[in-house]
Design an enzyme around this catalytic site. Sequence first.
Site, PDB file in Angstrom:
ATOM      1  N   SER A 224       0.844  -1.195   0.000  1.00 47.09           N
ATOM      2  CA  SER A 224       0.000   0.000   0.000  1.00 47.09           C
ATOM      3  C   SER A 224       0.883   1.250   0.000  1.00 47.09           C
ATOM      4  CB  SER A 224      -0.971  -0.043   1.193  1.00 47.09           C
ATOM      5  OG  SER A 224      -1.912   0.998   1.114  1.00 47.09           O
ATOM      6  N   ASP A 327     -10.274  -2.405  -5.927  1.00 49.40           N
ATOM      7  CA  ASP A 327      -9.409  -1.374  -5.336  1.00 49.40           C
ATOM      8  C   ASP A 327      -9.514  -0.117  -6.181  1.00 49.40           C
ATOM      9  OD1 ASP A 327      -7.468   0.177  -4.191  1.00 49.40           O
ATOM     10  OD2 ASP A 327      -5.842  -1.274  -4.433  1.00 49.40           O
ATOM     11  N   HIS A 357      -8.339  -4.106  -1.517  1.00 52.84           N
ATOM     12  CA  HIS A 357      -7.072  -3.491  -1.129  1.00 52.84           C
ATOM     13  C   HIS A 357      -6.535  -4.173   0.136  1.00 52.84           C
ATOM     14  CE1 HIS A 357      -4.179  -0.187  -1.337  1.00 52.84           C
ATOM     15  NE2 HIS A 357      -4.236  -0.152  -0.011  1.00 52.84           N
TER      16      HIS A 357
END
Length: 395
Positions: A224, A327, A357
């Site tokens: 991320s 996502d 995600h």
Amino acid sequence: MPSVAVKLQSFLFKFNLKQQLQSRIQASPDEADPSCVTSRPEEAVAAANPTFSDGVATKDIHVDDPLGPLSLRLFLPETVLSGSDSKSRFRVHGEESYGGYSPPAGRGIRRLPVMLQFHGGGFVSGSNNSVANDVFCRRIAKLCDVVVVAVGYRLAPENRYPAAFEDGVRALYWVGKQANLAEWSRSRWKVGRDIVNDSFGASMVEPWLAAHGDPSRCVLLGVSCGANIADHVARKSVEAGKLLDPVKVVAQVLMYPFFIGSVPTKSEIKLANSYFYDKATCLLAWKLFLPEEEMNLDHPAANPLLPGRGPPLKLMPPTLTIMAEHDWMRDRAIAYSEELRKVNVDAPLLDYKDAVHEFATLDVLLKTPQAQACAEDIAIWIKKYISLRGHEFSY
């Protein structure tokens, strides 16, 4: 579509996260902690375990330098024991025994590639020693057969940009410094027992890395927002060139990167309210991370495809991008991967159906078959670049 359980977990996760971020935004300046915050009290932490009880030994390292302390956690797979005396696991200091692993002296010690890992959390939460990150790094260390160095970078808003990015670069240079200290130490037959003084003060040779780390096969992996840091570190390694010797970044893995820009993409519009990390919540994280005078979604930390941003993409290391179907950040990650391929960089994109995600790294999703499969896919690709036997692994 994700299961009902995932949807419920996502709802609760987003509610709690948004509350936490809003409370930090509303905190007055005198309530902010100026110290080097690298974790949050509400996050469960996994204790380090320097034995190979589950196949991976871990230890925490705290490095002091002029920019402040740097927190690292090492993950060492038990494959380093191949051909060595099992008695080397114990070391005794005087009357006290150290129950953790200590590398044996002499030649024939197995050396593994080094992976720098940067956790997720929107720059404002997460840590290198959280339970979730500990489980993930153990999995990666085993499957990839690498020494993982998980970086505990400074968190916002206590430490805004560029603190986290600086810490990523500092970690890379620390690996290089350790390699040089280890070489000096080997020449004096005292690996892991020396303290060397240089312009930064006293530095101790880290025995696990000195004995088993091969910095000429260095991989970056970011999760991320950690993918943004990894990409920044990769760029800095390209700019540094031979100044980083003996460290060589041979590949990087960007797991659902935290990229954004001022002009919304199709996925940013269509999936704005997606699972776990919706766009509104992530914008709060960016507001906490970027200094007020730099708050711009086309900031270099946010948008990897800004015109004129160096170095040239053709010089970037091979880059694997992991993406999830649900996502909202997916389009920009796909675009970055496509730009790398246009200049002949090996930059495959793995897109996971029905995934969200952080599907392979979030604590509530770590045990899913998809999370395990993702880690295995990463290992297959990475071994193209870290195997001493050549590129026998490929898609």
